[in-house]
Write a protein that holds these residues in place. Structure first.
Motif, PDB file in Angstrom:
ATOM      1  N   ARG A 190       0.820  -1.195   0.000  1.00  0.00           N
ATOM      2  CA  ARG A 190       0.000   0.000   0.000  1.00  0.00           C
ATOM      3  C   ARG A 190       0.867   1.263   0.000  1.00  0.00           C
ATOM      4  O   ARG A 190       0.609   2.214  -0.744  1.00  0.00           O
ATOM      5  N   ARG A 208       2.418   1.718  -3.428  1.00  0.00           N
ATOM      6  CA  ARG A 208       1.467   2.285  -4.391  1.00  0.00           C
ATOM      7  C   ARG A 208       1.277   3.775  -4.163  1.00  0.00           C
ATOM      8  O   ARG A 208       1.201   4.559  -5.122  1.00  0.00           O
ATOM      9  N   TRP A 209       1.203   4.179  -2.914  1.00  0.00           N
ATOM     10  CA  TRP A 209       1.073   5.599  -2.610  1.00  0.00           C
ATOM     11  C   TRP A 209       2.306   6.375  -3.077  1.00  0.00           C
ATOM     12  O   TRP A 209       2.185   7.478  -3.623  1.00  0.00           O
ATOM     13  N   ALA A 251       4.357   5.585  -5.525  1.00  0.00           N
ATOM     14  CA  ALA A 251       4.330   5.661  -6.983  1.00  0.00           C
ATOM     15  C   ALA A 251       3.309   6.702  -7.457  1.00  0.00           C
ATOM     16  O   ALA A 251       3.570   7.480  -8.388  1.00  0.00           O
ATOM     17  N   PHE A 252       2.153   6.709  -6.779  1.00  0.00           N
ATOM     18  CA  PHE A 252       1.133   7.680  -7.134  1.00  0.00           C
ATOM     19  C   PHE A 252       1.624   9.118  -6.919  1.00  0.00           C
ATOM     20  O   PHE A 252       1.414  10.012  -7.748  1.00  0.00           O
ATOM     21  N   LEU A 253       2.320   9.347  -5.795  1.00  0.00           N
ATOM     22  CA  LEU A 253       2.824  10.684  -5.494  1.00  0.00           C
ATOM     23  C   LEU A 253       3.888  11.113  -6.491  1.00  0.00           C
ATOM     24  O   LEU A 253       3.949  12.285  -6.889  1.00  0.00           O
ATOM     25  N   VAL A 313       4.154  10.100  -9.650  1.00  0.00           N
ATOM     26  CA  VAL A 313       3.468  10.413 -10.911  1.00  0.00           C
ATOM     27  C   VAL A 313       2.710  11.733 -10.793  1.00  0.00           C
ATOM     28  O   VAL A 313       2.767  12.591 -11.691  1.00  0.00           O
ATOM     29  N   ALA A 314       1.997  11.926  -9.673  1.00  0.00           N
ATOM     30  CA  ALA A 314       1.231  13.158  -9.484  1.00  0.00           C
ATOM     31  C   ALA A 314       2.161  14.369  -9.412  1.00  0.00           C
ATOM     32  O   ALA A 314       1.868  15.438  -9.978  1.00  0.00           O
TER      33      ALA A 314
END
Length: 227
Positions: free
Chosen positions: A193, A196-197, A199-201, A203-204
């Motif tokens: 988890r 994933r967070w 990676a999301f940050l 990309v964002a």
């Protein structure tokens, strides 16, 4: 074929004041708490009694105001517990006499005598069948008649009944393994988890930088190229 007698707990007390106690290493539970309630109901006068409590049996002997009590997991076999209690009483009296136990504070004799309780419990648990056949032991408990065997509800008042919880080591080990496995799975799930967070940050964050740069330089960066 003989079955192994399992005496799981033993203590020495002066009424409600526990002087020494020992619990078999392979067993855990709340029976010390249950025993404290029971001790309040045992009269200080000399005597002996058997109390049934769920699937367990409490045997006790009171001598000179001192209570010697044990708990076993097998009903209808009383000679072995009473043989244990008789020997404990003799060893305790020989070691401390009659006066020391009358003024001893709670658990002040535990460090020394708990080891003796452990040794004698292990002996009677392993040699139970042989002890059970001794004629001397049979003679000593002839006074334990049917009217001396009571269900513990008969002496407890309303609200004093406590559920007796006893867990064997194997069951506890299984629970520990399940807990450890669940902990590993939870740790792995938390790691994924967090990944994933992260990676999301990333990309964002990259998108935000591109968007801001696009506003300043144009999305084809022509304004920045002109400079």
């Amino acid at each position: 074929l003989t079955t192994t007698m399992t005496i799981v707990y033993a203590l020495v007390s002066r009424q409600k004041t526990v002087l020494a106690e020992h619990t078999t290493a392979s067993v855990t539970g709340n029976f010390p708490t249950v025993t404290r309630v029971l001790l309040a109901k045992i009269p200080p006068s000399d005597g002996r009694m058997i109390y049934n409590y769920d699937d367990y049996v409490f045997h006790y002997v009171v001598e000179n105001g001192i209570c010697f009590l044990c708990m076993s997991d097998e009903k209808n076999r009383h000679r072995v517990p009473f043989a244990l209690l008789q020997e404990i009483q003799e060893l305790f009296t020989h070691k401390y006499g009659l006066e020391v136990p009358q003024r001893a504070i709670a658990f002040s004799l535990n460090e020394e005598f708990s080891r003796i309780l452990q040794d004698r419990m292990e002996y009677y648990n392993s040699a139970g069948a042989n002890v059970d056949s001794l004629s001397s032991v049979k003679n000593q408990i002839e006074s334990v008649k049917d009217n001396m065997v009571q269900n513990i509800e008969q002496v407890l008042e309303r609200g004093e009944k406590i559920e007796l919880l006893v867990d064997k080591t194997d069951r506890l080990n299984q629970q520990a393994f399940i807990f450890e496995r669940s902990g590993r799975e939870l740790k792995r799930a938390m790691w994924w988890r967090n990944a994933r967070w992260a990676a999301f940050l990333v990309v964002a964050g990259g998108f935000a930088i591109f968007f801001v740069a696009g506003l300043v330089c144009g999305f084809d960066f022509h304004r920045c190229k002109a400079h």
